[in-house]
Design an enzyme around this catalytic site. Structure first.
Site, PDB file in Angstrom:
ATOM      1  N   GLU A  28       0.804  -1.393   0.014  1.00 46.94           N
ATOM      2  CA  GLU A  28       0.146  -0.208   0.317  1.00 46.94           C
ATOM      3  C   GLU A  28       0.787   1.608   0.048  1.00 46.94           C
ATOM      4  O   GLU A  28       0.338   2.345  -0.531  1.00 46.94           O
ATOM      5  CB  GLU A  28      -1.043  -0.203   1.246  1.00 46.94           C
TER       6      GLU A  28
ATOM      7  N   ASP B  56       1.573  -9.465   4.325  1.00 45.63           N
ATOM      8  CA  ASP B  56       0.218  -9.237   4.812  1.00 45.63           C
ATOM      9  C   ASP B  56      -1.237  -9.681   3.898  1.00 45.63           C
ATOM     10  O   ASP B  56      -2.483  -9.900   4.654  1.00 45.63           O
ATOM     11  CB  ASP B  56       0.230  -7.718   5.214  1.00 45.63           C
TER      12      ASP B  56
ATOM     13  N   ARG C 292       0.507  -6.630  10.537  1.00 43.10           N
ATOM     14  CA  ARG C 292      -0.126  -5.639  10.937  1.00 43.10           C
ATOM     15  C   ARG C 292      -1.852  -5.413  11.004  1.00 43.10           C
ATOM     16  O   ARG C 292      -2.099  -5.655  12.061  1.00 43.10           O
ATOM     17  CB  ARG C 292       0.075  -4.920   9.657  1.00 43.10           C
TER      18      ARG C 292
ATOM     19  N   HIS D 216      11.042 -11.692  11.450  1.00 40.73           N
ATOM     20  CA  HIS D 216      11.039 -12.008   9.948  1.00 40.73           C
ATOM     21  C   HIS D 216      11.114 -13.105   9.231  1.00 40.73           C
ATOM     22  O   HIS D 216      11.273 -13.454   8.111  1.00 40.73           O
ATOM     23  CB  HIS D 216      11.811 -11.171  10.183  1.00 40.73           C
TER      24      HIS D 216
ATOM     25  N   GLN E 129       9.617 -15.330   8.729  1.00 46.04           N
ATOM     26  CA  GLN E 129       8.485 -15.465   7.965  1.00 46.04           C
ATOM     27  C   GLN E 129       8.265 -14.957   6.502  1.00 46.04           C
ATOM     28  O   GLN E 129       7.531 -15.267   5.816  1.00 46.04           O
ATOM     29  CB  GLN E 129       6.951 -15.736   8.624  1.00 46.04           C
TER      30      GLN E 129
END
Ligand code: F6P
Length: 343
Positions: free
Chosen positions: A104, A128, A172, A272, A274
């Site tokens: 984004e 995400d 997030r 991190h 992942q």
């Protein structure tokens, strides 16, 4: 046509295959694609590779994690001098178009540049999976696979020691990673940022599960709202996001569960880990197809677009529409999967 290509924001598996797809198709059109290093920072500072990307440079990167162009969380719209530098460098390097791979934030910059008259095309990435206007983003499938493997391993310890283990995963504002990890790992409870935390319901359910099998696995998103957290003092990144890893959601939940149930409880964070490693086959295919379609957008001068997957089709959508809104987990979807863990 001379194109500048960059990768911005958090790295994830699939960036390299997407660049490979883009370059291989762009070469067929006779375009020159230059690697801009470190996301938007490369255009602020004029860090651009000396030679255009070749078949040799990209053909083997299909299996590489991360991004060969490196990345940063630079937002040139935060600082007029940086924005000016970006615009001047685009001119100085003679770029007819900028292709940005990102989530984004990175694509938000591409969208604004397009409104300022600079041709851009976006390729969606984020583990995400929260970008609007696309059904999936690459990076997501690979990171869920890492988390499911972690949860399977944690189950061995939970079972052997009669413990509850909380696995905290990234995501997030959107709980897609936690949702898919929890389903695929057969978790006993799944906590998402979209669903208010109900500690009574969580612990009541864990007591039932523990009585039946003697252990429990909880998958929690790093973005779960915590009752005690005052985020006014929290550290922010360049795009103004709270650094969620600092909130220690897993640790908080583990302490609460142990206090309320008396079960020995531990937490683990994949962090991190992942985001690294080879992209899954799904992500390699998705990224390759998006890269190919983005090159077609450039060829057709269909700028201000982000390529997206809708069902099984890859289509261009307005980049502006894609960055205006985050795609979060609908409450109804979460409720529909509760029978998988409310036993
Ligand atoms: O890429 C998205 C994301 O993985 C979020 O889920 C996470 O909060 C954030 O990046 C952490 O990024 P970093 O620590 O690399 O800035």
């Amino acid at each position: 046509m001379k194109i500048g290509m960059l990768t911005g924001g958090g790295d994830c598996p699939g960036l390299n295959p997407a660049m490979r797809g883009f370059v291989l198709k762009a070469l067929d059109y006779g375009f020159e694609v230059y690697g801009v290093r470190e996301g938007w920072k490369g255009l602020v500072k004029g860090i651009v590779e000396d030679t255009p990307l070749t078949v040799g440079r990209v053909e083997e990167i299909i299996s590489w994690g991360g991004t060969m162009l490196r990345s940063s969380r630079t937002n040139p719209y935060k600082d007029p001098a940086q924005l000016q530098a970006v615009k001047e460098n685009i001119k100085a390097f003679g770029f007819d178009c900028i292709v940005a791979l990102g989530g984004e934030d990175t694509l938000g910059v591409a969208s604004k540049l397009w409104k300022d008259g600079i041709p851009t095309v976006g390729i969606p990435k984020t583990m995400d999976n929260d970008l609007d206007q696309t059904d999936y983003t690459f990076g997501f499938d690979s990171s869920v696979a890492v988390n499911v493997d972690a949860a399977d391993r944690l189950r061995d310890t939970a079972k052997s020691h009669g413990r509850v283990i909380v696995l905290e995963v990234m995501g997030r504002h959107a709980g897609w990673v936690a949702l898919h990890t929890g389903i695929a790992a057969g978790a006993d409870y799944i906590l998402l940022p979209e669903i208010p935390l109900d500690l009574d319901a969580l612990t009541a359910h864990l007591k039932v599960a523990y009585a039946r099998k003697g252990y429990g696995i909880v998958v929690a998103s790093e973005g779960v709202e915590l009752p005690h957290v005052d985020e006014s003092e929290a550290k922010l990144d360049a795009f103004g996001h709270v650094i969620l890893g600092d909130r220690a959601v897993g640790e908080f939940l583990a302490k609460e569960i142990e206090k309320r149930t008396g079960f020995e409880t531990r937490s683990a964070v994949t962090g991190h880990i992942q985001r690294g490693g080879a992209p899954s086959a799904f992500d390699r295919v998705l990224a390759s197809r998006l890269g190919l379609r983005a090159a077609q957008c450039v060829y057709e001068k269909d700028f201000g677009k982000m390529v997206a997957i809708h069902g099984t089709d890859v289509v261009p959508v307005d980049i502006d529409a894609a960055v205006g809104n985050l795609r979060t987990v609908p409450k109804e979807l979460y409720e529909s999967i509760i029978p998988l863990f409310n036993k």
